[in-house]
Design an enzyme around this catalytic site. Structure first.
Site, short mmCIF file in Angstrom:
data_model
loop_
_atom_site.label_atom_id
_atom_site.label_comp_id
_atom_site.label_asym_id
_atom_site.label_seq_id
_atom_site.Cartn_x
_atom_site.Cartn_y
_atom_site.Cartn_z
N PHE A 24 -4.85 -12.52 -49.36
CA PHE A 24 -6.07 -13.04 -48.74
C PHE A 24 -5.72 -13.76 -47.44
O PHE A 24 -6.25 -14.81 -47.12
CB PHE A 24 -6.79 -14.00 -49.71
N GLY A 25 -4.81 -13.14 -46.69
CA GLY A 25 -4.46 -13.67 -45.38
C GLY A 25 -5.36 -13.09 -44.31
O GLY A 25 -6.52 -12.77 -44.56
N SER A 26 -4.82 -12.91 -43.12
CA SER A 26 -5.60 -12.43 -41.98
C SER A 26 -6.31 -11.11 -42.30
O SER A 26 -7.54 -11.00 -42.17
CB SER A 26 -4.69 -12.25 -40.76
N ASP A 82 5.23 -7.76 -45.42
CA ASP A 82 6.17 -6.65 -45.61
C ASP A 82 7.36 -7.04 -46.47
O ASP A 82 7.79 -6.28 -47.34
CB ASP A 82 6.70 -6.17 -44.25
N GLN A 83 7.91 -8.22 -46.23
CA GLN A 83 9.17 -8.59 -46.86
C GLN A 83 9.05 -8.90 -48.35
O GLN A 83 10.08 -8.98 -49.04
CB GLN A 83 9.80 -9.78 -46.13
N HIS A 107 0.00 -1.14 -43.36
CA HIS A 107 1.12 -0.90 -42.45
C HIS A 107 2.12 -0.04 -43.23
O HIS A 107 2.27 -0.19 -44.45
CB HIS A 107 1.74 -2.22 -42.03
#
Length: 338
Positions: A24-26, A82-83, A107
């Protein structure tokens, strides 16, 4: 290149489906809220104790633990950093996938570099808005949208591309235009753009220009305005109409000076370095370096963050931005996804 618009996408493909957005980030807040407002059955998947949990609930969304959200859903969108995707995939996603599910990404990093290798009996697709999440959300609430990329990695049920288009439509993307690509091209061009131009290249150019003026005896405040502050004005012109509009809009002095001197700064050597950056992305060495950095606790990243934060341009910039009251109002709105 084919561009898809509203009539090319069928939102009904998502109707009746259970949709989980992980994160629930950007981007996560934009995807979940836009799809919810498009009439879809959406929940947000988060780790237990996440600070985003109350934010998502306050936004009117159902929240479940990541593993429970995946087990519940038909379509799962992975919008966590991603990480951490590989570890979350192994612990919470993979054990709860079912044949016929659709696994989505914003992505292509983890699929392209084989950090995640989903089973063959599910769809694997990408929907990548070409914009920060707050703009994905804002343009949607204004009745518009931002351009999106879609890609299909696995087409288990023959409907993967149609589902990707439907998702893009639910975000508002088909109002702006949706372009089909593949995971490889999206990942490699995205990483290159970030490193060579958007984040890495521009930051180093700004710092070098600032340092040159200050070392030449000019006030740091003037150097900040010329090399940092006014860059937005030029970038906006690029955004609106490319190089031609920028050159048309600036003075003849600026146009001539830029065209005759710019290549002395970004010349053949810079391009050769860009080619090496691209090679490192293509052969996977950057991905390995980044993953190793993450696994070792980010020692280099932390040192570089500290170095950047202590640069003179950051100190003078913080003081000058206090004069710009509109920035605080704008940043506050974007923090809450307005």
């Amino acid at each position: 290149m084919k561009v898809y618009y509203e009539n090319d996408a069928d939102l009904s493909l998502l109707e009746g489906k259970k949709i989980a957005v992980l994160g629930f980030g950007s981007q996560g807040h934009a995807h979940s809220l836009n799809l919810k407002d498009s009439g879809m059955n959406v929940c947000v998947g988060l780790k237990e104790g996440s600070s985003s949990w109350p934010k998502a609930e306050q936004a009117g969304l159902t929240v479940k633990k990541t593993s429970e959200a995946v087990a519940w859903a038909d379509i799962i969108m992975v919008l966590i950093p991603d990480q951490v995707q590989k570890s979350v995939y192994e612990s919470d996603i993979a054990p709860n996938l079912q044949a016929g599910n659709t696994l989505c990404f914003g992505h292509g990093f983890n699929i392209h570099y084989k950090q995640i290798e989903p089973p063959q009996d599910i769809n694997v697709i990408m929907i990548a808005p070409k914009s920060p999440g707050h703009l994905v959300r804002r343009t949607f609430t204004e009745g518009a949208g931002v351009p999106c990329l879609i890609a299909v990695h696995q087409n288990a049920d023959g409907k993967a591309k149609d589902i990707a288009l439907a998702w893009a439509k639910g975000l508002g993307g088909t109002k702006a235009g949706v372009i089909e690509t593949n995971f490889k091209d999206e990942t490699e061009t995205d990483l290159f753009g970030e490193q060579a131009v958007l984040c890495g290249g521009s930051a180093e150019l700004i710092k070098a220009g600032f340092e040159t003026l200050v070392e030449g005896g000019y006030p740091a405040e003037l150097a900040y305005f010329e090399c940092m502050h006014e860059l937005k004005l030029i970038v906006d012109l690029y955004y609106e109409g490319g190089l031609t509009r920028m050159n048309y809009s600036v003075s003849d002095t600026a146009e001539y000076g830029g065209m005759t001197r710019g290549s002395k700064v970004i010349g053949k050597e810079a391009k050769e370095n860009m080619k090496q950056i691209l090679k490192d992305i293509q052969n996977g060495s950057f991905a390995k370096e980044f993953i190793d950095e993450c696994n070792s606790g980010y020692p280099n990243m932390q040192a570089l963050r500290k170095e950047n934060s202590e640069h003179a341009i950051e100190k003078v910039g913080a003081k000058l931005r206090e004069m710009m009251s509109w920035l605080f109002k704008k940043n506050k709105k974007e923090e809450v996804g307005v």
